[in-house]
Design a protein around this motif. Structure first.
Motif, PDB file in Angstrom:
ATOM      1  N   ARG A 107      37.665  37.685  38.208  1.00 34.48           N
ATOM      2  CA  ARG A 107      37.596  38.487  36.988  1.00 34.48           C
ATOM      3  C   ARG A 107      38.030  37.754  35.729  1.00 34.48           C
ATOM      4  N   ASN A 162      32.791  35.848  38.684  1.00 31.48           N
ATOM      5  CA  ASN A 162      31.938  36.977  38.318  1.00 31.48           C
ATOM      6  C   ASN A 162      31.004  36.661  37.160  1.00 31.48           C
ATOM      7  N   TYR A 188      31.822  44.001  35.813  1.00 31.36           N
ATOM      8  CA  TYR A 188      32.321  43.214  36.945  1.00 31.36           C
ATOM      9  C   TYR A 188      32.771  44.123  38.086  1.00 31.36           C
ATOM     10  N   SER A 220      27.396  37.813  37.934  1.00 28.10           N
ATOM     11  CA  SER A 220      26.711  38.857  37.167  1.00 28.10           C
ATOM     12  C   SER A 220      25.291  38.434  36.811  1.00 28.10           C
TER      13      SER A 220
END
Length: 552
Positions: A124, A193, A51, A197
């Motif tokens: 996060r 994230n 991340y 991702s």
């Protein structure tokens, strides 16, 4: 497993091995899925390190972070007291709690960075702030709320408690459990994230294929056609010459020869850009709560409705996130602190991170202009706190509506001429008549008596004095008014008797507050008298300037 409560758990990065580990090497979809599954099981080391890299390398995620944090930084924090207090709880007690909270928050030297760290949990998945106490003494106030990097955290597989892993290897057996009551923690179940991702990997795969496509087809294919009558023994020679010509050289070709090229795009539509845009939209949707204004107005610099849509979208996100951060700090910081400082009392005062009300700021600005016109000055620090702006002193600035070149009577200076003062053609030029000095102070004062500014000053002074006395008197009588308001309108005799007994219990305190000498009223009285005295001195000074012969 015992929880640690003593000392600082995270002082510095103890394992620098991750500095030599690039999570993008060998990253494919099966590995990414495996990392996300590890995160679901509470092992965050490799996933959070990935991340971190994506936040640095992906332009969309970086832009979302910057915009969301920039809006959050515009918000101001304050300590609030609810309008309705618990039964038997006085306004003075609530003010004490608010003062304590405000002092403790002001001691935290990295408070804005703490807000940002809590906000980044939206990207996060979680954030941990470790309190650092003054002189490392837990009996002293907190001076920092230090964010701990996410790759140092693991969750116990059985009880799901947080464990600090100093090696950042997702090893819960060798980690240190923490007491969450001593930390500020925010968790988000669906972080941005996680979607970013997957989109990041797909965009990179698409970019890789796009680069290969451009390498093969980016330079158009060029073919040479020899003339029909080219001799067989000259074919090899002219082909070499044609290769030099098509290779960015110069030269001539035999008669009848031609050059053909395959234009870019004749191979069909290339889906790479569309595929990358789809992934970017996924990230923007996740990061803006389902709004695509960041894409429809890519720059937000047109100054029109698109820029307004940009601002409104991110302002709404910042306010919503500020409300959640406020609730976390109220629960994990305010209540424990007030329980320690004021045992047995309900926690009434609370922290709030909220937007500055532009209407209130505008009204305050108008009030300051009126006060300035009436001769009153406000402390710069107080103004800066109210309007949430940093203020610096500048040169003399004329107040709105005033004419700098005029004297207090509204007349232009004698040395300032206008077109109407100039003599008309044919008329003799007249010398200005010398101004007659005032014979006494009374006459000078009479010349100023009809000034509209004096009337405004007098009325504004009286209004402010009245408001100050009313506010102080209202606060003095608040306990009695609140106690009387608790008496039911339609109740039985027993209920009336119980209510009166409750009033009787708190009456001594109310009696002392209401009938005793009130320092707040004394302070207001002294302030009003001092202001009137100062205004009198200023008036006398101006009168002496008008009447030089009367000056001492």
């Amino acid at each position: 497993m015992a929880r640690t409560t003593k000392g600082l758990i995270h002082l510095q990065e103890r394992n620098r091995a991750r500095d030599y580990y690039n999570p993008l090497r060998g990253l494919d979809m099966p590995r990414l899925v495996r990392l996300i599954e590890e995160g679901e099981r509470g092992m965050f080391g490799d996933l959070q390190w990935l991340y971190r890299t994506i936040e640095k390398r992906d332009a969309t995620v970086k832009g979302l972070k910057a915009r969301r944090l920039s809006e959050l930084k515009k918000l101001d924090w304050d300590i609030q007291i609810p309008d309705k207090l618990p039964r038997g709880f006085t306004a003075k007690q609530a003010e004490r709690q608010a003062t304590t909270l405000r002092e403790r928050y002001e001691r935290i030297e990295n408070l804005p960075q703490s807000f940002e760290a809590l906000a980044l949990a939206s990207f996060r998945g979680f954030a941990h702030l470790e309190p650092h106490y003054q002189d490392n003494n837990r009996s002293l106030p907190i001076v920092r709320l230090e964010p701990v990097p996410q790759w140092h955290w693991v969750r116990h597989p059985d009880n799901w408690e947080w464990i600090y892993d100093a090696t950042a290897e997702s090893n819960w057996t060798m980690g240190t459990p923490i007491d969450p009551r001593s930390w500020i923690i925010r968790t988000v179940d669906d972080p941005i994230n996680e979607i970013a991702s997957i989109a990041f990997l797909r965009k990179n795969m698409s970019q890789k294929d796009w680069d290969a496509f451009i390498e093969d087809f980016g330079i158009p294919s060029i073919f040479g056609v020899l003339g029909e009558n080219t001799p067989a023994d000259m074919v090899e020679k002219w082909l070499a010459q044609m290769e030099r010509v098509t290779g960015n050289s110069r030269g001539a070709l035999p008669p009848g020869s031609d050059i053909k090229s395959v234009a870019f795009g004749q191979q069909g539509e290339t889906p790479f850009k569309q595929h990358k845009d789809e992934q970017r939209e996924e990230v923007v949707l996740a990061g803006t709560g389902g709004l695509l204004t960041m894409l429809t107005a890519a720059t937000g610099l047109d100054g029109g409705s698109n820029a307004d849509a940009h601002d409104a979208a991110f302002q709404a996100l910042a306010i919503a996130e500020a409300m959640e951060i406020s609730a976390i700090l109220q629960t994990q910081f305010d209540k424990p602190l007030l329980a320690t400082e004021y045992p047995g009392q309900p926690a009434v005062a609370y922290f709030e991170l909220a937007a500055v009300d532009e209407e209130d700021r505008k009204a305050l600005g108008e009030l300051l202009v009126n006060l300035k016109s009436a001769g009153f000055e406000a402390e710069a620090d107080e103004i800066a706190e109210k309007v949430n702006l940093k203020l610096t002193k500048s040169g003399a600035v004329a107040m709105p509506g005033s004419v700098p070149s005029q004297d207090p009577d509204g007349k232009k200076p004698a040395d300032e001429k206008t077109a109407e003062d100039e003599p008309k053609p044919g008329e003799p030029k007249q010398e200005p008549e010398a101004e007659k000095p005032h014979t006494n102070r009374a006459e000078g004062q009479a010349s100023r008596a009809g000034s509209p500014l004096d009337d405004v000053r007098e009325r504004l002074f009286l209004a402010i004095a009245k408001e100050q006395f009313s506010e102080a008197d209202r606060r003095r009588l608040t306990p009695l008014a609140r106690a009387l308001a608790l008496l039911p309108d339609d109740a039985t005799d027993a209920e009336w008797l119980a209510a009166f007994r409750e009033l009787e219990e708190v009456f001594p305190q109310i009696y002392a507050t209401v009938l005793a000498d009130d320092p707040e009223l004394d302070a207001v009285d002294a302030n009003v008298i001092a202001t009137a005295y100062r205004s009198g001195l200023e008036e006398g000074k101006q009168a002496r300037n008008i009447n030089p012969e009367k000056s001492p």
